[in-house]
Structures are given as C-alpha cells and as structure tokens.
Design an enzyme around this catalytic site. Structure first.
Site, short mmCIF file in Angstrom:
data_model
loop_
_atom_site.label_atom_id
_atom_site.label_comp_id
_atom_site.label_asym_id
_atom_site.label_seq_id
_atom_site.Cartn_x
_atom_site.Cartn_y
_atom_site.Cartn_z
N GLU A 168 0.86 -1.18 0.00
CA GLU A 168 0.00 0.00 0.00
C GLU A 168 0.90 1.23 0.00
O GLU A 168 1.84 1.32 0.80
CB GLU A 168 -0.91 0.03 1.23
N ASP A 218 -4.49 10.25 9.40
CA ASP A 218 -3.16 9.84 9.80
C ASP A 218 -2.72 10.53 11.09
O ASP A 218 -2.98 11.71 11.31
CB ASP A 218 -2.15 10.16 8.69
N TYR A 261 -11.21 -2.70 3.72
CA TYR A 261 -10.18 -2.20 4.64
C TYR A 261 -10.81 -2.07 6.03
O TYR A 261 -11.61 -1.19 6.29
CB TYR A 261 -9.68 -0.83 4.16
#
Length: 260
Positions: free
Chosen positions: A47, A58, A172
């Site tokens: 990824e 993040d 995911y």
C-alpha cells in the site's frame, strides 16, 4: 490486465503482508530504494500513499512523513512517475493506493487515467464517505481500478455488508478508533471485531491502523484477516534514520523475513 488483488485473494485462505509507505519520504530516490527493498524481501502486495497537506486519517508519524515528502518536491505527477518505475520493475505485485480525495477531485478524470496507466489495483480514500463516492466509484470502474471501502470499528452489521458490496478490491477493516500510529499491543476487542466482520462478509479483508509487530500480523491472520498492513512503524524507522535510510531499509527487510 485483470485486477491483481483478485488474483492474490482468489484463494480465500490466502494470508498476505502489506507494508505501507508514503511516496517520496524522505525524498524520491531514497523512498524508491526503501520501497524496492521491501518488495524484494518477498511481499506480494503493497500500500502506497500520496503525500497530502491535511491527512486527517493519519497520526503524527505519518503526518511528518507526508510533510517530508512534500518538502522534498513530491507532487501528484512525481508520485505517478515513481509508481510507474515501481510497476515496470515489479509487474506482478498488487498495489493499493491510500489517497485523500481532494487530490483526485482537483484533477478529475485525468487522475484516474494516470492511475490506470501505472497499474494501480485498488484505491481507498480515507476522507470520502460511501454516500459521496458515486462519481469516484464510477471512474474507478471505468478504468478497471478496484474500489476499497473502510470498515470502522463501530460500523453496524448492515453497514459492513453495504460497504462490502461497494468494495471490488478488498475491504479495509480498521483495527481501532482514531488515526494511524504504531501500538505496542493489539487489543482483544480488535481480534473479536475481525472475527465478527469475517463472519459477515466473504470478500477479502485487509486490516490496518496500529499494527506494528510480527505477532500483530499473525494475530490478524489467525482471526480471519486476509492481509495486515504495517505503516507507521516503518515510517518511524525512516524518521529515526534520516541520515542513513539504508539502515531503515535493512530493518524493514528483517521485519519481513521474520514474518516469512
């Protein structure tokens, strides 16, 4: 060419390790060396992230990674250039892309054309909810790029199934609440969540966020995950060895060899 994730997960019992790297961290050449070192260690999927100024999914480690990449001169087209080199060198590896939607929205359809041209197999936009992703999904399908939806820890069973019906590369599954970042332990509730989602869907399931040790990866596999992603831990190794990123690359190789 058919989607490489389809081939990779054709065996439903397949167990895969997917390292994550920010493209261009700390700069173009060193980033390419680190990514190549990881792939050469024997991974079948990877990824990669486009650096972005406001990476809301993040944590601090990957935020600093993206800042370094942007300061080094990485742009959308420089990322495409790097991906092209990676794809030419490794034609068979499955490549998933983590990207913030503004980067695609700003360029429009040409962005998807560029991603197809460098052989991207799946795309996840961490900031794009399913209800707003119709145009995105249409363009992914048009250019034969797999769609990836994120399954949150608090997604209802109905929502999990709905998200899975819109994922054509893999699902995911987030290991916990919050942003990316290495964690010392994998929580029991994370294992329980993986098992629960596995019972709901048949499609490939990749688990990410907070996974940082080989034993975490094995725990994800044993709970029913098809793949596990380690990102922030590898990013921290790069950050610790900015004066000599070959050391970081070697530590990443060792991590992968332990898994194998």
């Amino acid at each position: 060419m058919s989607n490489r994730f389809d081939k990779l997960f054709k065996d439903h019992d397949k167990k895969v390790f997917m390292p994550f790297f920010t493209l261009g961290d700390p700069n173009f050449d060193e980033s390419l060396h680190i990514i190549s070192a990881a792939i050469d260690s024997g991974v079948e999927a990877i990824e990669l992230g486009f650096p972005f100024s406001d990476p809301i999914a993040d944590g601090p480690t990957n935020q600093r990674s993206m800042e370094r990449a942007l300061k080094s001169g990485m742009t959308f087209d420089r990322c495409i250039e790097m991906l092209s080199i990676i794809r030419q060198k490794y034609p068979d590896i499955a490549i998933g892309l983590l990207i913030y939607y503004n980067l695609l929205f700003k360029q429009g359809e040409s962005a998807y054309q560029k991603l197809q041209s460098v052989g991207i197999d799946g795309v996840v936009c961490a900031d794009l909810p399913l209800e707003e992703s119709k145009e995105h999904e249409t363009l992914l399908k048009k250019y034969n790029i797999g769609a990836v939806q994120m399954v949150a820890p608090n997604s209802s069973d109905e929502r999990v199934k709905q998200l899975a019906s819109h994922s054509s590369a893999f699902n995911y599954v987030l290991s916990g609440f919050g942003t990316t970042g290495a964690k010392s332990e994998i929580a029991p509730q994370t294992i329980a969540r993986i098992k629960h989602v596995r019972a709901l869907i048949d499609q490939p399931m990749v688990v990410g966020f907070g996974i940082s040790k080989p034993e975490h990866v094995h725990a994800v596999w044993q709970a029913g995950g098809n793949a596990a992603i380690v990102g922030s831990y590898f990013t921290s190794l790069i950050e610790q060895h900015l004066d000599d990123t070959k050391i970081a690359a070697e530590k990443i190789r060792r991590f992968i060899k332990v898994l194998k």
